[in-house]
Scaffold this active site. Structure first.
Site, short mmCIF file in Angstrom:
data_model
loop_
_atom_site.label_atom_id
_atom_site.label_comp_id
_atom_site.label_asym_id
_atom_site.label_seq_id
_atom_site.Cartn_x
_atom_site.Cartn_y
_atom_site.Cartn_z
N ARG A 12 64.01 -125.68 20.84
CA ARG A 12 64.60 -124.46 21.40
C ARG A 12 65.37 -124.75 22.68
O ARG A 12 66.49 -124.28 22.87
CB ARG A 12 63.54 -123.38 21.65
N ASN A 42 61.09 -119.65 17.71
CA ASN A 42 60.21 -120.23 16.71
C ASN A 42 59.75 -119.13 15.77
O ASN A 42 59.48 -118.01 16.21
CB ASN A 42 58.96 -120.85 17.36
#
Length: 99
Positions: free
Chosen positions: A19, A37
């Protein structure tokens, strides 16, 4: 004209800084949107920008990921933007995000 992609990235893509890598890459390219996620172990990305830049983002960054990631697939859907994002952010929503 602004284009939008919605991607789901599979493989070893959680707990490997995917990320953060995605956010830094998107900001470098001038894209807006978010990365998060998902509970099934994948990573979800929505990004907006010029089509050519989004294509570079997919090929150069999402399909490779950071050093410790192992991307096995990137499902890409080109969509029509329904909202505008002011920047590119990490969305925190999963179990591991609470620690």
């Amino acid at each position: 004209m602004i284009s939008e992609i919605e991607c789901v990235i599979s493989g070893r893509v959680q707990l490997v800084m995917f990320r953060d890598f995605t956010k830094r890459s998107a900001i470098k390219l001038g894209l807006t949107g978010f990365v998060e996620n998902l509970s099934d172990g994948t990573v979800h990305v929505v990004a907006q920008g010029k089509r050519t830049i989004l294509e570079t983002f997919i090929e150069t960054y999402l399909k490779r990921g950071p050093t410790f990631a192992k991307v096995t697939s990137v499902a890409v859907e080109w969509t029509t933007p329904t909202e505008s994002y002011p920047d590119f952010r990490i969305r925190f929503s999963g179990l591991f995000d609470r620690f």
